[in-house]
Design a protein around this motif. Structure first.
Motif, PDB file in Angstrom:
ATOM      1  N   PRO A   1       0.822  -1.215   0.000  1.00 45.18           N
ATOM      2  CA  PRO A   1       0.000   0.000   0.000  1.00 45.18           C
ATOM      3  C   PRO A   1       0.853   1.262   0.000  1.00 45.18           C
ATOM      4  N   ALA A   2       0.456   2.225  -0.807  1.00 42.53           N
ATOM      5  CA  ALA A   2       1.171   3.502  -0.889  1.00 42.53           C
ATOM      6  C   ALA A   2       0.579   4.483   0.118  1.00 42.53           C
ATOM      7  N   GLN A   3       1.456   5.144   0.851  1.00 44.45           N
ATOM      8  CA  GLN A   3       1.034   6.196   1.759  1.00 44.45           C
ATOM      9  C   GLN A   3       1.312   7.537   1.104  1.00 44.45           C
ATOM     10  N   ALA A   4       0.316   8.412   1.114  1.00 49.28           N
ATOM     11  CA  ALA A   4       0.403   9.685   0.388  1.00 49.28           C
ATOM     12  C   ALA A   4       1.670  10.445   0.761  1.00 49.28           C
ATOM     13  N   GLY A   5       2.491  10.712  -0.248  1.00 51.59           N
ATOM     14  CA  GLY A   5       3.692  11.520  -0.061  1.00 51.59           C
ATOM     15  C   GLY A   5       4.844  10.806   0.607  1.00 51.59           C
ATOM     16  N   VAL A   6       4.701   9.508   0.935  1.00 53.41           N
ATOM     17  CA  VAL A   6       5.759   8.765   1.620  1.00 53.41           C
ATOM     18  C   VAL A   6       6.470   7.868   0.611  1.00 53.41           C
ATOM     19  N   PRO A   7       7.799   7.988   0.477  1.00 56.08           N
ATOM     20  CA  PRO A   7       8.517   7.139  -0.482  1.00 56.08           C
ATOM     21  C   PRO A   7       8.405   5.665  -0.116  1.00 56.08           C
ATOM     22  N   LEU A   8       8.573   4.822  -1.116  1.00 57.26           N
ATOM     23  CA  LEU A   8       8.600   3.383  -0.904  1.00 57.26           C
ATOM     24  C   LEU A   8       9.937   2.977  -0.292  1.00 57.26           C
ATOM     25  N   GLN A   9       9.866   2.223   0.781  1.00 54.52           N
ATOM     26  CA  GLN A   9      11.052   1.601   1.363  1.00 54.52           C
ATOM     27  C   GLN A   9      10.859   0.094   1.257  1.00 54.52           C
TER      28      GLN A   9
END
Length: 570
Positions: free
Chosen positions: A283-291
């Motif tokens: 899941p993508a969190q708004a404005g948070v880069p993928l780690q």
């Protein structure tokens, strides 16, 4: 120059799911729907999902290649109807369901089943589409009145592996497509729009290409063909995209931090696909880069996915990379007199690699030096690149330069202070100006009737390269030097253009560097160094017709003298 890591481009013909844009299929499931799908006894259940269900986020069904069986179960709100069933598996992983990939056709109001025949050599993870449709034969694409379509993943048998196609295509931002292989390869670039073939173009002269008539809302598929055994055959993977959807966000990678960011916040998933491995969704969190814990040495594609009109779609072009491998791309130039120069680091284990007429003739450590002179032969075709040893593997870490003495140096370009590019030769010569902006070709213009040209859409914030092409041996080839200007033009050599005429007079372009100096070399030894700041032209006073001369300009930059022009020979 465009920075495409060809070592990755030639290897990343990966899982079918990577940004593949499958055709839409949707019904109306108010009265009937697909209630269960089973492969080899492993089942996934569902209800009425509005006519379409994307279940590709669930674990894949496993096929064995021996005795595989598919079973489909209907669901009804009230009355049971006789339904038409169809199922397809994208065995060749090209983003399309062909008639040959239909694994089930049946009719009935209860459970239907059929054996699955897996083509020899199939491997990897791909998509399976099942459809239950009332009143008409099931079809893999399109909308219909009553029934439902569902998409699942299936893992193909582990075996000898899928037959390897000789070329690979990689989709890039702006819907540019880069290919593996060499310039001169006899290939045709094919573009399909909404299932209709709209272009077939000679691809021999380009390693990157672009379809200029992309329209929002249309579905495009691009692949390579070659004429083999009396007919055209597909010789690459297929890349697919949809303008307005696949380009909603752009991705960038911070290799040092191991993170991937999007150009805009979105609600949906990050999709992470490792070559030959599972496709994962996070899941993508708004404005948070993928780690993500990427494994060193593995090749990945990562893209953004969101719900578009009720269907999960890729909303970015895939970001392709190999974890732990060099991120910085070395710029390689072939200067006047075919001297090679690169801007790579001096403290890395780099190799020069030269191929002549398709045969490797040199593989030599750079030894920390930026230049190489090699006895290139007239009429021979060369390919040159830089490799780096990383983790026990040699990886191409520069662009590849193609040239042929006697052809690539037929014409000389020079550039004035007003960005006007002038060429040698005569009016009527069958030539084409090529303008490259930030690595993308933005103009190809007939140069036969003009000896100079200025590109008027110049943006000082961008980088430009200009050269001449001519149709030669079945495709367009470069027949001049390359001149550069625009943003950070001084990062590159040459900073000055230098020409020599029939009277042995040297002429330079303008500039303001301190300690600008003419350098004259006679029979391999420097015989003169003379200030050039106050003169645009110079002829060596002791010139002798029986001697061999090379000349260039140098200037005092960053605490040392550096060459700032091509070398001219006479």
């Amino acid at each position: 120059m465009h920075k495409t890591l060809m070592a990755l481009g030639t290897c990343l013909a990966m899982s079918p799911l990577m940004a593949a844009t499958y055709c839409d299929s949707r019904g109306n499931s108010g009265s009937e729907w697909i209630a269960g799908v089973s492969v080899n006894g492993a089942s996934q259940t569902s209800g009425s999902d509005g006519g379409y269900l994307n279940a590709t986020g669930q674990p894949p069904f496993q096929l064995t290649g021996q005795g595989d069986r598919l079973e489909l179960r209907p669901g009804f709100r009230n009355t049971q109807y006789v339904e038409n069933w169809g199922a397809w598996i994208d065995f060749d992983q090209n983003g399309s369901f062909e008639a040959s990939e239909k694994v089930l056709v049946a009719q009935g109001s209860t459970v239907v089943s059929a054996p699955i025949a897996v083509p020899s050599g199939s491997a990897g993870t791909t998509r399976m589409r099942v459809q239950m449709r009332w009143g008409a034969t099931a079809q893999p694409c399109g909308t219909y009145g009553y029934g439902e379509t569902e998409d699942y993943l299936v893992k193909l048998p582990d075996g000898a592996g899928q037959p390897t196609l000789p070329y690979s295509l990689t989709l890039e931002p702006g819907f540019w497509v880069s290919r593996s292989g060499d310039l001169g390869d006899k290939l045709t670039l094919v573009v399909e729009e909404d299932g209709k073939r709209v272009l077939g173009r000679n691809a021999a002269g380009n390693l990157r290409d672009h379809y200029w008539n992309n329209a929002a809302g249309k579905h495009y598929r691009i692949w390579l063909e070659s004429f083999i055994d009396g007919g055209y055959k597909t010789v690459s993977n297929v890349v697919a995209y949809q303008p307005g959807v696949t380009d909603r966000v752009a991705l960038s990678r911070n290799a040092d931090q191991g993170s991937i960011s999007s150009s805009a916040a979105y609600q949906g998933n990050w999709v992470i696909a490792a070559q030959g491995g599972e496709t994962l969704r996070q899941p993508a969190q708004a404005g948070v880069p993928l780690q993500f814990a990427f494994n060193h040495g593995e090749r990945y594609q990562v893209w953004a996915e969101a719900n578009v009109n009720g269907k999960d779609e890729a909303i970015s072009v895939p970001l392709a990379f190999r974890e732990g491998f060099p991120a910085r791309y070395i710029d390689l130039e072939v200067e006047a007199d075919f001297q090679l120069r690169h801007d790579g680091p001096a403290d890395k284990p780099l190799n020069w690699v030269i191929r002549e007429d398709g045969v490797e003739v040199l593989r030599q450590p750079t030894g920390g030096t930026a230049e190489l002179r090699y006895p290139f032969q007239q009429g021979r075709a060369y390919k040159v690149w830089i490799e780096q040893a990383v983790g026990g593997e040699l990886v191409q870490v520069s662009d590849a330069e193609y040239f042929s003495p006697g052809l690539t140096d037929l014409y000389q370009l020079s550039i004035g202070d007003n960005r006007q590019v002038s060429r040698s030769g005569n009016i009527g010569d069958a030539l084409t100006w090529v303008i490259e902006e930030e690595g993308n070709i933005v103009l190809e213009r007939n140069a036969a009737n003009e000896l100079a040209y200025t590109y008027y859409r110049f943006d000082p914030a961008k980088r430009y390269r200009v050269w001449l092409n001519r149709f030669q041996n079945g495709y367009y080839q470069r027949v001049s030097n390359v001149v550069r200007y625009g943003r950070a033009a001084e990062d590159y050599l040459p900073l000055y253009q230098l020409t020599v005429d029939a009277n042995q007079t040297l002429t330079r372009t303008g500039g303001v560097h301190a300690m600008l100096t003419w350098v004259i070399e006679q029979d391999g030894s420097i015989v003169l160094q003379r200030l050039a700041e106050n003169e645009q032209s110079y002829r060596y006073f002791a010139y002798s017709a029986g001697k061999r001369y090379r000349s260039w300009l140098k200037a005092y930059i960053d605490g040392r003298y550096q060459r700032v022009s091509p070398v001219v020979s006479y």
